[in-house]
Design a protein around this motif. Sequence first.
Motif, PDB file in Angstrom:
ATOM      1  N   VAL A  85       0.860  -1.185   0.000  1.00 44.97           N
ATOM      2  CA  VAL A  85       0.000   0.000   0.000  1.00 44.97           C
ATOM      3  C   VAL A  85       0.893   1.230   0.000  1.00 44.97           C
ATOM      4  CG1 VAL A  85      -1.713   1.331   1.264  1.00 44.97           C
ATOM      5  CG2 VAL A  85      -1.905  -1.157   1.165  1.00 44.97           C
ATOM      6  N   ASN A  86       0.680   2.096  -0.959  1.00 40.60           N
ATOM      7  CA  ASN A  86       1.491   3.298  -1.148  1.00 40.60           C
ATOM      8  C   ASN A  86       0.735   4.514  -0.620  1.00 40.60           C
ATOM      9  OD1 ASN A  86       2.878   5.535  -2.153  1.00 40.60           O
ATOM     10  ND2 ASN A  86       2.420   5.099  -4.297  1.00 40.60           N
ATOM     11  N   CYS A  87       1.151   4.991   0.545  1.00 40.67           N
ATOM     12  CA  CYS A  87       0.593   6.219   1.144  1.00 40.67           C
ATOM     13  C   CYS A  87       1.732   7.217   1.351  1.00 40.67           C
ATOM     14  CB  CYS A  87      -0.092   5.922   2.460  1.00 40.67           C
ATOM     15  SG  CYS A  87      -1.522   4.827   2.353  1.00 40.67           S
ATOM     16  N   ALA A  88       2.577   7.357   0.333  1.00 44.28           N
ATOM     17  CA  ALA A  88       3.816   8.113   0.486  1.00 44.28           C
ATOM     18  C   ALA A  88       3.661   9.610   0.276  1.00 44.28           C
ATOM     19  CB  ALA A  88       4.881   7.561  -0.462  1.00 44.28           C
ATOM     20  N   GLY A  89       2.447  10.103   0.071  1.00 44.06           N
ATOM     21  CA  GLY A  89       2.223  11.543   0.027  1.00 44.06           C
ATOM     22  C   GLY A  89       3.013  12.258  -1.038  1.00 44.06           C
ATOM     23  N   LEU A  90       3.957  13.077  -0.606  1.00 39.74           N
ATOM     24  CA  LEU A  90       4.772  13.863  -1.528  1.00 39.74           C
ATOM     25  C   LEU A  90       5.605  12.998  -2.466  1.00 39.74           C
ATOM     26  CD1 LEU A  90       5.791  16.516   1.103  1.00 39.74           C
ATOM     27  CD2 LEU A  90       4.716  17.094  -1.093  1.00 39.74           C
ATOM     28  N   GLN A  91       5.812  11.751  -2.118  1.00 34.69           N
ATOM     29  CA  GLN A  91       6.618  10.842  -2.947  1.00 34.69           C
ATOM     30  C   GLN A  91       5.765   9.735  -3.575  1.00 34.69           C
ATOM     31  OE1 GLN A  91       9.648  11.897  -3.171  1.00 34.69           O
ATOM     32  NE2 GLN A  91       9.719  13.240  -1.378  1.00 34.69           N
ATOM     33  N   CYS A  92       4.448   9.849  -3.558  1.00 36.04           N
ATOM     34  CA  CYS A  92       3.597   8.723  -3.945  1.00 36.04           C
ATOM     35  C   CYS A  92       3.752   8.329  -5.408  1.00 36.04           C
ATOM     36  CB  CYS A  92       2.139   9.016  -3.620  1.00 36.04           C
ATOM     37  SG  CYS A  92       1.404  10.358  -4.583  1.00 36.04           S
ATOM     38  N   ASP A  93       3.962   9.283  -6.304  1.00 31.22           N
ATOM     39  CA  ASP A  93       4.131   8.923  -7.719  1.00 31.22           C
ATOM     40  C   ASP A  93       5.454   8.199  -7.940  1.00 31.22           C
ATOM     41  OD1 ASP A  93       5.457  11.313  -7.067  1.00 31.22           O
ATOM     42  OD2 ASP A  93       5.353  12.086  -9.108  1.00 31.22           O
ATOM     43  N   GLU A  94       6.493   8.611  -7.211  1.00 32.40           N
ATOM     44  CA  GLU A  94       7.786   7.941  -7.316  1.00 32.40           C
ATOM     45  C   GLU A  94       7.693   6.500  -6.806  1.00 32.40           C
ATOM     46  OE1 GLU A  94      10.543   9.087  -8.638  1.00 32.40           O
ATOM     47  OE2 GLU A  94       9.854  11.120  -9.068  1.00 32.40           O
ATOM     48  N   VAL A  95       6.983   6.305  -5.708  1.00 36.99           N
ATOM     49  CA  VAL A  95       6.828   4.958  -5.162  1.00 36.99           C
ATOM     50  C   VAL A  95       6.022   4.086  -6.125  1.00 36.99           C
ATOM     51  CG1 VAL A  95       5.755   3.616  -3.296  1.00 36.99           C
ATOM     52  CG2 VAL A  95       7.109   5.660  -2.759  1.00 36.99           C
TER      53      VAL A  95
END
Length: 411
Positions: A210-220
């Motif tokens: 699950v990707n909840c990386a916020g400012l980095q979510c597109d990179e993840v």
Amino acid sequence: MHYRSREVKQVRIVYDCDVLVIGGGIVGLSTAYAITRAAPGTRVTVLEKESGAARHQTGHNSGVIHSGIYYRPGSLKARYAVRGAAEMVKFCAEYGIAHAVTGKLIVATEKAELPRLHALVQRGRENGIPVRELGTAQLAEYEPEVRGLAAIHVGTTGTCDYVAVARQLAEASGAEIRYGAEVVRIDRRDALGVAVRTGDGTIVRARVLVNCAGLQCDEVARLAGDEPGMRIVPFRGEYYSLARPELVRGLVYPVPDPAFPFLGVHLTRGIDGDVHIGPNAVPALAREGYGWGVIRPREVGTTLAWPGSWRMARRHWSYGAGELRRSVSRKAFTGAVQRLLPAVTVDDLVPAAAGVRAQAVLRDGTLVDDFLIEEGVRTVHVLNAPSPAATAALPIGREVARRALAALAVT
């Protein structure tokens, strides 16, 4: 004739957890909390690159519990904000987290804003939100120093300590939280789950990511092999504190421009009694660029390489120019505030900590206005969750958890 039997060796994968959540902000921690509530016994691990929870968007906002009045009826923002506001108040009360339901005013200061103000009344009612229309005299009863032609009072708006909420979610979830764990590589095998490597070389294997990386979510998302179809373009929200907090009793907002996902410069009395003014929204030169001096060339290059950034700039350059002017000129910023609060002076504005909004922008330059959650094979990506995501964190977490558990069920 004799046949030699063939033994088929099956690869047995040892998983460190069932669901691996990337991102220790309020959305990631709410997701972990929701998973363990919905499916007790599910092993959840959260990876957060910082040394503690809620270090970025969650910990750098005005602390407002939004009512949901601004958002298109039927949208995720509208449904989750209305539901989330009530749930957030209940959660804070249950765990003794500082909060207050004060209500807020949305004030029209020009005749051209009156139709938009009336439209907000209708939208609020469609979203099931109690709204009271006010004339000039009634406005003064709520906020004696605020000036306007008309206003509406939204009673379900409040404030709280979102950092404390995030910490409580982490504790109550029972998940394993690993801080200082920056994700640098993701290997996904559709039949075998995912393996994530962190900066110190640790490998974490999970069935679902699950990707909840916020400012980095597109990179993840791209590390996981999923093209998100958007890029995060960071906007810094610049705030001031009011040196004379007695000028403002509660929360006061202008009538927003419906063309933008920003609410304009507003006045917010926090739970600590301080009054914050802002935010002013300007492009940031780093995804975690809380000041003009923070510049990360690679991240600037990523923004400039995305066609949507240029199309957005061409479409909204005049709005952006006004934001930039208020960023470099305290006098200009004061002028924007004086539309609502004429008594304020330049000397009343004390610089305060800024925040950065993770704004998703599509290839055609569209600013994604609603929450955006996408799925891949064994992956769930939260790709747009700026304000009011903190308000809506509990219902967002349940929705992401539902999708993650559905993916887990087919592994």
